[in-house]
Scaffold this active site. Structure first.
Site, mmCIF file in Angstrom:
data_model
loop_
_atom_site.group_PDB
_atom_site.id
_atom_site.type_symbol
_atom_site.label_atom_id
_atom_site.label_comp_id
_atom_site.label_asym_id
_atom_site.label_seq_id
_atom_site.Cartn_x
_atom_site.Cartn_y
_atom_site.Cartn_z
ATOM 1 N N GLU A 173 14.641 62.083 -11.119
ATOM 2 C CA GLU A 173 13.251 61.981 -11.597
ATOM 3 C C GLU A 173 12.704 63.360 -11.948
ATOM 4 O O GLU A 173 11.664 63.797 -11.412
ATOM 5 C CB GLU A 173 12.365 61.237 -10.572
ATOM 6 C CG GLU A 173 12.825 59.789 -10.401
ATOM 7 C CD GLU A 173 11.849 58.862 -9.681
ATOM 8 O OE1 GLU A 173 10.846 59.347 -9.131
ATOM 9 O OE2 GLU A 173 12.099 57.642 -9.691
ATOM 10 N N TYR A 194 10.764 49.920 -10.645
ATOM 11 C CA TYR A 194 10.425 49.179 -9.425
ATOM 12 C C TYR A 194 9.502 48.020 -9.763
ATOM 13 O O TYR A 194 8.637 48.133 -10.640
ATOM 14 C CB TYR A 194 9.728 50.108 -8.418
ATOM 15 C CG TYR A 194 10.698 51.067 -7.753
ATOM 16 C CD1 TYR A 194 11.473 50.652 -6.683
ATOM 17 C CD2 TYR A 194 10.844 52.376 -8.205
ATOM 18 C CE1 TYR A 194 12.372 51.511 -6.071
ATOM 19 C CE2 TYR A 194 11.740 53.245 -7.596
ATOM 20 C CZ TYR A 194 12.500 52.801 -6.530
ATOM 21 O OH TYR A 194 13.396 53.654 -5.916
ATOM 22 N N GLU A 196 17.848 53.169 -9.664
ATOM 23 C CA GLU A 196 16.830 52.773 -8.678
ATOM 24 C C GLU A 196 16.138 51.527 -9.202
ATOM 25 O O GLU A 196 15.531 51.565 -10.280
ATOM 26 C CB GLU A 196 15.803 53.875 -8.430
ATOM 27 C CG GLU A 196 16.380 55.030 -7.647
ATOM 28 C CD GLU A 196 15.346 56.088 -7.240
ATOM 29 O OE1 GLU A 196 14.162 55.747 -7.030
ATOM 30 O OE2 GLU A 196 15.738 57.263 -7.156
ATOM 31 N N GLN A 251 16.423 50.327 -1.338
ATOM 32 C CA GLN A 251 17.548 51.131 -0.882
ATOM 33 C C GLN A 251 18.350 50.341 0.139
ATOM 34 O O GLN A 251 17.943 49.244 0.518
ATOM 35 C CB GLN A 251 17.049 52.426 -0.311
ATOM 36 C CG GLN A 251 16.270 53.278 -1.326
ATOM 37 C CD GLN A 251 16.119 54.743 -0.894
ATOM 38 O OE1 GLN A 251 16.715 55.214 0.053
ATOM 39 N NE2 GLN A 251 15.280 55.475 -1.614
HETATM 40 O O1 AHR Z 1 13.238 55.165 -3.668
HETATM 41 C C1 AHR Z 1 12.131 55.901 -3.286
HETATM 42 C C2 AHR Z 1 11.767 56.971 -4.299
HETATM 43 O O2 AHR Z 1 11.404 56.371 -5.494
HETATM 44 C C3 AHR Z 1 12.870 57.914 -4.707
HETATM 45 O O3 AHR Z 1 13.025 58.968 -3.819
HETATM 46 C C4 AHR Z 1 12.420 58.410 -6.035
HETATM 47 O O4 AHR Z 1 13.494 58.764 -6.877
HETATM 48 C C5 AHR Z 1 11.607 57.258 -6.583
HETATM 49 O O5 AHR Z 1 10.387 57.672 -7.069
#
Ligand code: AHR
Length: 488
Positions: free
Chosen positions: A169, A235, A292, A341
């Site tokens: 990121e 996300y 992610e 995660q």
């Molecule tokens: O997964 C949590 C965080 O989300 C990670 O550290 C980052 O890469 C993202 O913003």
């Protein structure tokens, strides 16, 4: 539904079933690492229960040490005698990292899991030299000081490290860079990622998030030649609002629906980033790696179980099935994905509380879907009613099929509708189906979950609700369910 056996697609890269383990909350410490002296049964410090559960998933690849943490991590802190390692503040996520889990412990975990290592290097607060030396330490078999230091620390043979990323990121926590600036930084750092002793590293660039297409455009136009993969982060927030994301466990149909609307946006993001990549790399040499993804909810009130700890319900299982089906569809370009995660953080597959461990609904979908790993994607034509709520609507079904090396067909069907079962009439072009078996994951409540007290509330059951009618199968998928069938 028509399953196009006569039109096989791309190979579904096993790495789409990848995981991510950051030094964050109780993921590494407690979740994976308890130390050799712990009363929790362990193998050289790594908890046996969690490792055994994860082995069932056939984890193909594991990303570490971050996330945001990667850009503050200095690898030399995590080697040598553990009692001599420095304790450093975890600036991204709070607390102090004792560095007990470092390079050797991570590589040992990968070996126990049978997973490939994906190491995320530090650009934000590191140097090309530090990155270059870490790679030498890990992978060189030479009689060099760094390879000898690794031997002195207990590992004679070099490790295989197939994936290495230059920062995380970098548009945000990894350095707040502009894409033009990062493209140059990437090219510089990537130059010093060397192959030693037969190890072949795929170099990965820190990519975009959500709909930030400009980032992908600049990276692909300026640095595609130097990279093997470009990442994408997305996300799912039930509300879409980072200030008030929504609860992991207390939600009604409105948030069930809005979560699925937002999950399905993954397809639009992949399509549009992939279209930009196609312009600069029509051969699809550079992989798009969704390294992610997953749900992100508000912190729950109650006992503090660590930063970004969240419960996981049947809704997460449905989100998982949808995302994996999307990754399959774009298998030609999407060649890695890492759920965020692995343990105790965000959309985890395993939760722990001291000696207790629980498998989440997300875990069960990963276990059911593992049959697709490395199989050949089979396209499907589907006509299904929409699942509408208010002004918004989503398709009521998400489906995917693949054929494995032994010729078996695997069919995944997710019913997004929380109240209506779906009767799916399925035919097969270019093949005849004679036998069917399968599993279903569902529950009576949308927010059904597994807890430490009741760990088996949501678990797969054998699926028998189908009829073979000549060349057709009628499958009745319950409301809010994930079904995986094996057909031959
Ligand atoms: O997964 C949590 C965080 O989300 C990670 O550290 C980052 O890469 C993202 O913003």
């Amino acid at each position: 539904m028509v399953v196009r056996l006569d039109q096989p697609g791309a190979m579904i890269n096993r790495n789409i079933y990848g995981h991510f383990a950051e030094h964050l909350g109780r993921l590494i410490y407690d979740g994976l690492w308890v130390g050799e002296g712990s009363t929790i049964p362990n193998t050289r410090g790594l908890r046996n229960d969690v490792v055994a559960a994860l082995r069932e998933l056939r984890v193909p690849v594991l990303r570490w040490p971050g996330g945001c943490f990667a850009d503050e991590y200095h690898w030399r802190d995590g080697i040598g005698p553990r009692d001599k390692r420095p304790r450093r503040p975890n600036a991204s996520w709070g607390g102090v990292d004792p560095n007990a889990f470092g390079t050797h412990e991570f590589m040992e975990l990968c070996e126990l899991l049978g997973a490939d290592a994906y190491i995320n290097g530090n650009v934000g607060s590191g140097t090309p030299q530090e990155m270059m030396e870490w790679i030498e330490y890990l992978t060189s078999d030479a009689d060099s000081d760094l390879a000898n230091l690794r031997r002195q620390n207990g590992r004679n043979k070099p490790w295989r490290v197939p994936y290495f990323a230059v920062g995380n990121e970098t548009w945000g926590c990894g350095g707040n860079m502009r894409p033009e600036y990062y493209a140059d930084v990437y090219r510089q750092y990537a130059t010093f990622i060397k192959n030693h002793s037969g190890n072949r590293i795929q170099k990965l660039a820190s990519g975009s998030h959500d709909s930030n297409y400009h980032w992908t455009e600049v990276l692909m136009s300026q640095a595609a030649k130097q990279m093997d993969g470009l990442s994408l982060h997305y996300y799912t927030l039930p509300t879409g609002d980072w200030g008030k994301k929504g609860s992991a466990t207390r939600f009604g149909e409105e948030e069930w629906h809005s979560t699925l609307v937002r999950t399905l946006r993954m397809e639009e993001f992949i399509q549009k980033h992939a279209a930009i990549m196609d312009k600069y790399d029509p051969q699809k040499r550079v992989a798009l790696m969704v390294d992610e993804w997953g749900t992100w909810y508000d912190k729950e009130a109650g006992r503090d179980l660590g930063a970004l700890y969240q419960q996981n319900t049947l809704r997460d299982a449905v989100v998982t099935g949808i995302n994996l089906n999307i990754f399959h569809k774009y298998a030609e370009r999407v060649r890695m994905a890492n759920i965020a995660q692995m343990v105790n953080v965000l959309q985890a597959v395993v939760l722990t509380d001291k000696e207790k461990m629980v498998l989440t609904p997300t875990y069960h979908v990963f276990r059911m879907y593992r049959v697709h790993q490395g199989a050949t994607m089979v396209p499907i034509d589907l006509v299904a009613p929409d699942y509408k709520l208010g002004q918004a609507s989503v398709p009521s079904l998400s489906v995917s099929a693949s054929r494995d090396g032994a010729g078996r067909l695997h069919l995944s069907v997710v019913n997004l509708d929380p109240t209506r079962p779906a009767e799916v009439s399925t035919t097969f072009s270019g093949g005849v189906i004679r036998t069917v078996s399968g599993e279903v994951l569902t529950a009576s409540a949308m927010n059904a979950m597994n807890t430490f007290e009741q760990p088996n509330s949501v678990r797969p059951a054998s699926f028998t609700n189908y009829k073979l009618e000549g060349a057709r199968i009628i499958v009745t998928v319950p409301a809010k369910a994930v079904v995986v069938l094996e057909l031959s």
